[in-house]
Structure formats: structure tokens, C-alpha cells
Design an enzyme around this catalytic site. Structure first.
Site, PDB file in Angstrom:
ATOM      1  N   LYS A   1      31.579   8.754  45.818  1.00 49.23           N
ATOM      2  CA  LYS A   1      31.453   9.236  44.438  1.00 49.23           C
ATOM      3  C   LYS A   1      30.052   9.763  44.120  1.00 49.23           C
ATOM      4  O   LYS A   1      29.892  10.630  43.252  1.00 49.23           O
ATOM      5  CB  LYS A   1      31.823   8.125  43.450  1.00 49.23           C
ATOM      6  CG  LYS A   1      33.317   7.825  43.385  1.00 49.23           C
ATOM      7  CD  LYS A   1      33.617   6.827  42.284  1.00 49.23           C
ATOM      8  CE  LYS A   1      35.100   6.581  42.135  1.00 49.23           C
ATOM      9  NZ  LYS A   1      35.397   5.690  40.991  1.00 49.23           N
TER      10      LYS A   1
ATOM     11  N   TYR B   1      43.450  -3.844  38.828  1.00 52.46           N
ATOM     12  CA  TYR B   1      44.914  -3.747  38.757  1.00 52.46           C
ATOM     13  C   TYR B   1      45.613  -4.436  39.929  1.00 52.46           C
ATOM     14  O   TYR B   1      46.831  -4.368  40.059  1.00 52.46           O
ATOM     15  CB  TYR B   1      45.363  -2.283  38.654  1.00 52.46           C
ATOM     16  CG  TYR B   1      44.873  -1.369  39.749  1.00 52.46           C
ATOM     17  CD1 TYR B   1      45.563  -1.253  40.947  1.00 52.46           C
ATOM     18  CD2 TYR B   1      43.710  -0.618  39.569  1.00 52.46           C
ATOM     19  CE1 TYR B   1      45.127  -0.409  41.941  1.00 52.46           C
ATOM     20  CE2 TYR B   1      43.260   0.234  40.554  1.00 52.46           C
ATOM     21  CZ  TYR B   1      43.973   0.344  41.741  1.00 52.46           C
ATOM     22  OH  TYR B   1      43.515   1.194  42.732  1.00 52.46           O
TER      23      TYR B   1
END
Length: 279
Positions: free
Chosen positions: A66, A222
């Protein structure tokens, strides 16, 4: 036909192909979304220059690239520049333009679940952690009109680096000091990896001695869907917000950047939850 993809490592089990193929189906667009694993060993420069030859219309970037992708971009959106990380690239006439959709995706997911929160004039948020995800969420909460955004983190300086960038009322606190204060906020957002599988029994703070009210406790993890922190919050009667919805809405914003179309999201959170739980 549109061509999209994801670069990162390891990403063999990424849910991005399912999400974006579902978006294409829902928006009646002909396209493909492929995974491109780039092993960190060897020259990233050579590999990314070879990847450029594939001429995708857009692609996502995940760990560990990133930040590493930024020098190879022709332009970087102001939000991604402030965050210091890019997770989405659009190919515009051969130029690579970098964006970060995490923060906006988070706010969209929160607004979808709790629209009443955004009707309040005075909105208070507490962010747990001060990493890249916290930075993106902080910026998006400010843009969404939150009047107070506090950060609790083990390292004070990292949190201060975030709030120095923005003009909003904020204070930095140690994690242990906020355990009895979460009911003073409209939303408490856990942004670290603490509580992620295989360490699902961990929690960044212990929720205790609090009175249930309208506070929303949110965790961007998650896997598992219901983290230890969320289980504690549920026991005290707080409202819950689950991390897989952020995954969906940051992808929605990326798809919108690539195609100009905002895909409908009906029932996608339930469908993704079923996939994540292996049912």
C-alpha cells in the site's frame, strides 16, 4: 470489457474477486477481476513495471504494497496522500492514479447501518489504534462532520501524528483510560489487528462498568465476524457494527472510481457473512 485486479501477498483467499464480480453482475457490466500475487522476494520495481503492461482499467492493492506502490503512480489523490497509503488505482488514459477508499468505505458502511447517527449535530467518535486504517477513518469521519474524534493508542506520538493533520477537536489517551468511558461516545471504532484470527480470544480493551446507551461499538476486523470486543459490547447492550461491511463499502467506492457507477448493496452484507462463516 473491463479488466480489474488485485495485487498483494499472500492473497490467494481474497474475497475481492467475489465482491467485484458481484458488482459487475449487479451493474450489468462485462468484465473480469483477477488476483496477481507479487512475491516480496526479488525486485518489486521490475515486477510492477511488468504488471503495468497488463493494462488493467483499475486494480486494488493490499499488504504489503500500500505504501510501496506510491512511487510508481503518476498521481495520488489528496486523501491517499494524507493517509500515506493507496489501496485503489485507476488507469486513466495510461496514467495510474492512486486513491484510498478505506475511510470513505467505513463511513458509508456505518451510515448504511446507522443513518440516525448522521442526523445528529454533535457527533463524537473514539478510535482505538493509530495505524493506517485509523488514519483513513479519522479523515473520513472529519469529512462526514464529526465534531469530536479522539484516539486511544499505546504510542501517543503515532496518534498525535494523525490529529496534527486535521482541524477537528481531538485528544489522545492511553488505551487503559478509555475502558470506562466508551459510553460517552456515539461510536467507538477498533482499527487494529487485535482480536483477529487465530487470536480471536484477544481484545484491545475490556468493556466493563458501563451503562448501555446509544453508543455503537465497531470493529473493522471481519475474521471472526463477531470479535471478542463485539461480544463484550453485546453483553452490555451496545449496538454493534461489523467489519465485513467496511470491506464491502470500500470496494464499492473503488468500483465507483473505476466505472463511474455506484453498485447497489442490497443483501451483500448477509451474503458475505455466509461466505465468511463457511455456511
Amino acid at each position: 470489457m473491463y479488466r480489474f485486479g488485485l495485487i498483494g501477498y499472500p492473497i490467494a483467499h481474497s474475497l475481492s474477486p467475489w465482491i467485484h464480480k458481484e458488482f459487475m453482475k449487479r451493474t450489468h457490466i462485462d468484465g473480469e477481476y483477477e488476483i496477481y500475487e507479487i512475491n516480496p522476494e526479488g525486485s518489486f520495481s521490475e515486477k510492477i513495471n511488468a504488471f503495468r503492461q497488463k493494462e488493467l482499467h483499475g486494480f486494488n492493492i493490499t499488504v504489503p504494497y500500500k505504501q510501496k506502490i506510491i512511487p510508481f503512480l503518476d498521481e495520488v489523490d489528496h486523501t491517499a496522500k494524507a493517509i500515506g497509503a493507496v489501496n485503489t488505482v485507476r488507469n486513466k488514459n495510461g496514467k495510474w492514479i492512486g486513491y484510498n477508499t478505506d475511510g470513505i468505505g467505513y463511513v458509508r458502511s456505518l451510515k448504511s447501518k446507522y443513518p440516525r447517527l448522521f442526523s445528529k449535530a454533535d457527533r463524537r467518535a473514539l478510535i482505538l489504534g493509530a495505524g493506517g486504517a485509523a488514519r483513513g477513518i479519522y479523515a473520513a469521519l472529519q469529512d462526514a462532520g464529526f465534531t469530536t474524534i479522539d484516539i486511544a493508542n499505546r504510542t501517543k506520538e503515532k496518534a498525535l501524528d494523525i490529529i496534527r493533520l486535521y482541524q477537528v477537536q481531538s485528544q489522545v489517551m492511553p488505551l487503559e483510560s478509555v475502558e470506562k468511558q466508551i459510553d460517552q461516545y456515539d461510536v467507538v471504532i477498533q482499527t487494529t489487528s487485535v482480536g483477529m484470527k487465530p487470536y480471536a480470544d484477544k481484545s484491545i480493551i475490556e468493556i466493563k462498568n458501563t451503562k448501555p446507551n446509544d453508543t455503537i461499538v465497531s470493529d473493522i476486523i471481519y475474521q471472526p465476524i463477531e470479535t471478542n470486543l463485539l461480544t463484550q459490547a453485546k453483553c452490555y447492550g451496545f449496538s454493534l457494527h461489523f467489519g465485513h461491511t467496511m470491506l464491502l463499502y470500500q470496494a464499492q467506492y473503488a468500483y465507483e472510481i473505476w466505472t463511474g457507477i455506484k453498485p447497489p448493496m442490497e443483501r451483500m452484507d448477509q451474503e458475505l457473512q455466509i461466505i465468511l462463516e463457511g455456511r
